[in-house]
Write a protein that holds these residues in place. Structure first.
Motif, PDB file in Angstrom:
ATOM      1  N   MET A   1       0.355  -6.921 -44.370  1.00 37.02           N
ATOM      2  CA  MET A   1       0.797  -7.685 -45.531  1.00 37.02           C
ATOM      3  C   MET A   1       1.742  -6.860 -46.406  1.00 37.02           C
ATOM      4  O   MET A   1       2.714  -7.384 -46.921  1.00 37.02           O
ATOM      5  CB  MET A   1      -0.443  -8.144 -46.317  1.00 37.02           C
ATOM      6  N   LYS A   2       1.442  -5.541 -46.528  1.00 37.90           N
ATOM      7  CA  LYS A   2       2.292  -4.665 -47.332  1.00 37.90           C
ATOM      8  C   LYS A   2       3.698  -4.629 -46.753  1.00 37.90           C
ATOM      9  O   LYS A   2       4.692  -4.694 -47.496  1.00 37.90           O
ATOM     10  CB  LYS A   2       1.689  -3.256 -47.366  1.00 37.90           C
ATOM     11  N   ASP A   3       3.789  -4.548 -45.417  1.00 39.85           N
ATOM     12  CA  ASP A   3       5.105  -4.491 -44.776  1.00 39.85           C
ATOM     13  C   ASP A   3       5.888  -5.780 -45.020  1.00 39.85           C
ATOM     14  O   ASP A   3       7.096  -5.742 -45.266  1.00 39.85           O
ATOM     15  CB  ASP A   3       4.944  -4.241 -43.271  1.00 39.85           C
ATOM     16  N   LEU A   7       9.440  -6.074 -47.020  1.00 38.06           N
ATOM     17  CA  LEU A   7      10.601  -6.701 -46.394  1.00 38.06           C
ATOM     18  C   LEU A   7      11.126  -7.846 -47.259  1.00 38.06           C
ATOM     19  O   LEU A   7      12.338  -7.965 -47.471  1.00 38.06           O
ATOM     20  CB  LEU A   7      10.244  -7.220 -45.001  1.00 38.06           C
ATOM     21  N   PHE A   8      10.227  -8.661 -47.777  1.00 39.55           N
ATOM     22  CA  PHE A   8      10.638  -9.764 -48.663  1.00 39.55           C
ATOM     23  C   PHE A   8      11.312  -9.205 -49.922  1.00 39.55           C
ATOM     24  O   PHE A   8      12.356  -9.701 -50.357  1.00 39.55           O
ATOM     25  CB  PHE A   8       9.438 -10.633 -49.037  1.00 39.55           C
ATOM     26  N   GLY A   9      10.724  -8.156 -50.498  1.00 38.38           N
ATOM     27  CA  GLY A   9      11.325  -7.524 -51.676  1.00 38.38           C
ATOM     28  C   GLY A   9      12.710  -6.966 -51.368  1.00 38.38           C
ATOM     29  O   GLY A   9      13.636  -7.085 -52.184  1.00 38.38           O
ATOM     30  N   TYR A  10      12.858  -6.372 -50.193  1.00 39.86           N
ATOM     31  CA  TYR A  10      14.157  -5.845 -49.770  1.00 39.86           C
ATOM     32  C   TYR A  10      15.196  -6.962 -49.715  1.00 39.86           C
ATOM     33  O   TYR A  10      16.307  -6.809 -50.227  1.00 39.86           O
ATOM     34  CB  TYR A  10      14.012  -5.170 -48.404  1.00 39.86           C
ATOM     35  N   LYS A  98       9.834   3.206 -44.635  1.00 41.14           N
ATOM     36  CA  LYS A  98       8.571   2.785 -45.238  1.00 41.14           C
ATOM     37  C   LYS A  98       7.897   1.594 -44.556  1.00 41.14           C
ATOM     38  O   LYS A  98       6.715   1.358 -44.765  1.00 41.14           O
ATOM     39  CB  LYS A  98       8.787   2.415 -46.714  1.00 41.14           C
ATOM     40  N   VAL A  99       8.656   0.823 -43.766  1.00 39.71           N
ATOM     41  CA  VAL A  99       8.131  -0.442 -43.254  1.00 39.71           C
ATOM     42  C   VAL A  99       8.071  -0.415 -41.729  1.00 39.71           C
ATOM     43  O   VAL A  99       9.015   0.012 -41.074  1.00 39.71           O
ATOM     44  CB  VAL A  99       9.028  -1.616 -43.731  1.00 39.71           C
ATOM     45  N   ARG A 103       5.349  -5.236 -37.772  1.00 39.03           N
ATOM     46  CA  ARG A 103       4.280  -5.805 -38.608  1.00 39.03           C
ATOM     47  C   ARG A 103       4.862  -6.744 -39.664  1.00 39.03           C
ATOM     48  O   ARG A 103       4.283  -7.776 -39.971  1.00 39.03           O
ATOM     49  CB  ARG A 103       3.505  -4.695 -39.301  1.00 39.03           C
ATOM     50  N   ALA A 104       5.998  -6.359 -40.206  1.00 37.40           N
ATOM     51  CA  ALA A 104       6.613  -7.185 -41.252  1.00 37.40           C
ATOM     52  C   ALA A 104       7.046  -8.544 -40.710  1.00 37.40           C
ATOM     53  O   ALA A 104       7.030  -9.531 -41.435  1.00 37.40           O
ATOM     54  CB  ALA A 104       7.806  -6.456 -41.858  1.00 37.40           C
TER      55      ALA A 104
END
Length: 192
Positions: A1-3, A7-10, A98-99, A103-104
């Motif tokens: 979920m963090k990934d 990715l969405f934030g990016y 970082k990602v 998974r993302a």
């Protein structure tokens, strides 16, 4: 979920950065990205600088050359473009560090498939390119004339394209064998 969140934030930040026309805000975004990168920020910054230096230099010199033809040149615009490009590349390298991209993208089987193919091709071709470079260096005693270097590059490019097609087919078969393309209805099992 963090990934997935990163990715969405990016994606949101990349889109937002294209609408920001104040170098101070872009510099603040770059500072925030450096904080996100943490101890890796200097290494990522150096990689980003090496990645954009030629592009930025070429674009900047081309833009400044328009002044020779009487076109107005804005140094503010030049600074804005260069900061934006560096910020976006720095952010991309930070994301890569970082990602876990697989998974993302786990929410979509199709995106996971395409990313798996792309990553496997990147790894293979990085190794193959280095092997071709070392082989070319080991077979010559002197620098080749430009024509021969072009011919050697063309032969290497043809080999890389053939290898890409072959590897993509093999990876797709391996993924099919592991049930990756099995839809819920089982149509793939019947060859559709």
């Amino acid at each position: 979920m963090k990934d997935q969140l990163l990715l969405f934030g990016y994606i949101v930040v990349v889109i937002a950065a294209t609408f920001v026309h104040d170098p101070c805000w872009l510099a603040a975004g770059l500072l925030a990205a450096a904080v996100l990168a943490g101890r890796q920020s200097l290494a990522i910054g150096w990689r980003a600088l090496r990645a954009v230096l030629f592009f930025s230099l070429l674009i900047s010199l081309g833009y400044l050359a328009t002044a020779l033809f009487g076109q107005p040149v804005s140094l503010d615009y030049l600074i804005l473009v260069n900061i934006r490009v560096f910020f976006l590349i720095f952010l991309t390298f930070t994301l890569a560090a970082k990602v876990d991209i697989l998974r993302a993208l786990s929410f979509s089987r199709s995106l996971t498939y395409v990313t798996t193919l792309a990553l496997s091709q990147i790894i293979t071709f990085r190794r193959l390119f280095e092997d071709l470079r070392l082989a070319a260096e080991s077979r010559r005693l002197r620098r080749l004339p430009l024509r021969e270097r072009y011919l050697q590059s063309a032969a290497a490019a043809a080999h890389l394209f053939d290898r890409a097609e072959h590897d993509a087919r093999e990876i797709a078969l391996a993924m099919r064998a592991r049930g990756f393309f099995q839809p819920d209805g089982g149509d793939d099992a019947q060859g559709h």
